[in-house]
Write a protein that holds these residues in place. Structure first.
Motif, short mmCIF file in Angstrom:
data_model
loop_
_atom_site.label_atom_id
_atom_site.label_comp_id
_atom_site.label_asym_id
_atom_site.label_seq_id
_atom_site.Cartn_x
_atom_site.Cartn_y
_atom_site.Cartn_z
N ARG A 150 0.85 -1.19 0.00
CA ARG A 150 0.00 0.00 0.00
C ARG A 150 0.89 1.24 0.00
O ARG A 150 2.02 1.20 0.44
CB ARG A 150 -0.91 0.01 1.23
N SER A 168 0.07 5.59 0.50
CA SER A 168 -0.36 6.44 1.62
C SER A 168 -1.50 5.80 2.40
O SER A 168 -1.75 6.16 3.55
CB SER A 168 -0.79 7.82 1.11
N ASP A 169 -2.18 4.82 1.82
CA ASP A 169 -3.26 4.13 2.53
C ASP A 169 -2.73 3.12 3.54
O ASP A 169 -3.50 2.36 4.13
CB ASP A 169 -4.24 3.48 1.55
N HIS A 170 -1.43 3.13 3.79
CA HIS A 170 -0.81 2.29 4.82
C HIS A 170 -1.15 2.80 6.22
O HIS A 170 -1.07 2.07 7.19
CB HIS A 170 0.71 2.28 4.59
N VAL A 171 -1.56 4.05 6.31
CA VAL A 171 -1.91 4.67 7.59
C VAL A 171 -3.11 3.94 8.18
O VAL A 171 -4.04 3.57 7.48
CB VAL A 171 -2.26 6.17 7.38
N GLY A 172 -3.08 3.70 9.47
CA GLY A 172 -4.23 3.11 10.15
C GLY A 172 -4.08 1.65 10.51
O GLY A 172 -5.01 1.05 11.02
N HIS A 218 -1.44 -2.25 10.13
CA HIS A 218 -0.81 -3.20 9.23
C HIS A 218 -0.75 -4.58 9.90
O HIS A 218 -0.88 -4.69 11.12
CB HIS A 218 0.60 -2.75 8.82
N TRP A 243 6.68 -3.14 4.90
CA TRP A 243 6.03 -2.15 4.04
C TRP A 243 6.97 -1.75 2.92
O TRP A 243 8.07 -1.24 3.16
CB TRP A 243 5.63 -0.93 4.86
N ALA A 285 -0.85 -1.20 15.18
CA ALA A 285 -1.15 0.22 14.92
C ALA A 285 -2.52 0.43 14.28
O ALA A 285 -2.74 1.42 13.58
CB ALA A 285 -0.05 0.84 14.05
N TRP A 286 -3.45 -0.49 14.52
CA TRP A 286 -4.78 -0.37 13.94
C TRP A 286 -5.53 0.77 14.59
O TRP A 286 -5.54 0.91 15.82
CB TRP A 286 -5.56 -1.67 14.11
N GLN A 287 -6.15 1.61 13.76
CA GLN A 287 -6.92 2.76 14.25
C GLN A 287 -8.36 2.61 13.77
O GLN A 287 -8.66 2.81 12.59
CB GLN A 287 -6.31 4.06 13.75
N ILE A 292 -10.19 5.23 11.54
CA ILE A 292 -9.81 5.30 10.12
C ILE A 292 -10.59 4.27 9.30
O ILE A 292 -11.00 4.52 8.18
CB ILE A 292 -8.29 5.12 9.94
#
Length: 165
Positions: free
Chosen positions: A40, A42-46, A48, A54, A155-157, A160
């Protein structure tokens, strides 16, 4: 010209991958024979998958040869993106073709266990086949089921992912 196509790719479900991660003798640590490559951008945020590497898809052109060298001892390499519809399968295909280019005698296993290249196995002094797979449904499906599970996802949010991809 390579005979490896998108139709050659194998897929693994989120459930099968989670089972492999939990069944590892090293659990909760990451299994040493498995690599998960998250392509991914920029959609890596939120969040993994725990233990994944990555490699943004826009870096694959120059990082694929390095990946092939670094992952040569892995039994299974799983690629994914957000939905595993384009970037994930394309990365797996690129990886397989680069692997074939760098080591024409190597073997990889594709869909339904078919070998891509001929070669030996460990019994006759050759290398064991490496399975290269794509995570069905990508991280979007993974996080729907395993997002809150800290043993499987880092790091799951929730905010998001609350409304999907």
């Amino acid at each position: 010209m390579s005979n490896i196509t998108l139709g050659s790719l194998s897929y693994i479900s989120c459930e099968e991958l989670a089972e492999q991660l939990h069944a590892s003798p090293l659990a909760p640590s990451f299994p040493s024979n498995l690599a998960i490559i998250d392509v991914r951008d920029s959609d890596h945020v939120g969040g993994h998958i725990r233990g994944s590497t990555w490699v943004p898809s826009n870096e694959l052109d120059y990082k694929t040869p390095e990946l092939v060298r670094n992952l040569k001892d892995k039994d299974v390499v799983v690629f994914h993106c957000a939905l595993s519809q384009q970037r994930g399968p394309s990365a797996a295909l690129r990886y397989l073709r680069e692997k074939e280019r760098l080591d024409p005698g190597s073997k990889s296993v594709t869909k339904e266990g078919e070998e891509i290249k001929e070669g030996g196995n460990k019994e006759d002094g050759g290398e064991e086949s490496q399975k290269v797979m794509v995570l069905r449904g990508g991280f979007t499906q993974w996080q729907e089921k395993y997002g809150p599970d800290k043993t499987l996802t880092e790091a799951w949010q929730k905010d998001i992912w609350e409304f999907g991809y």
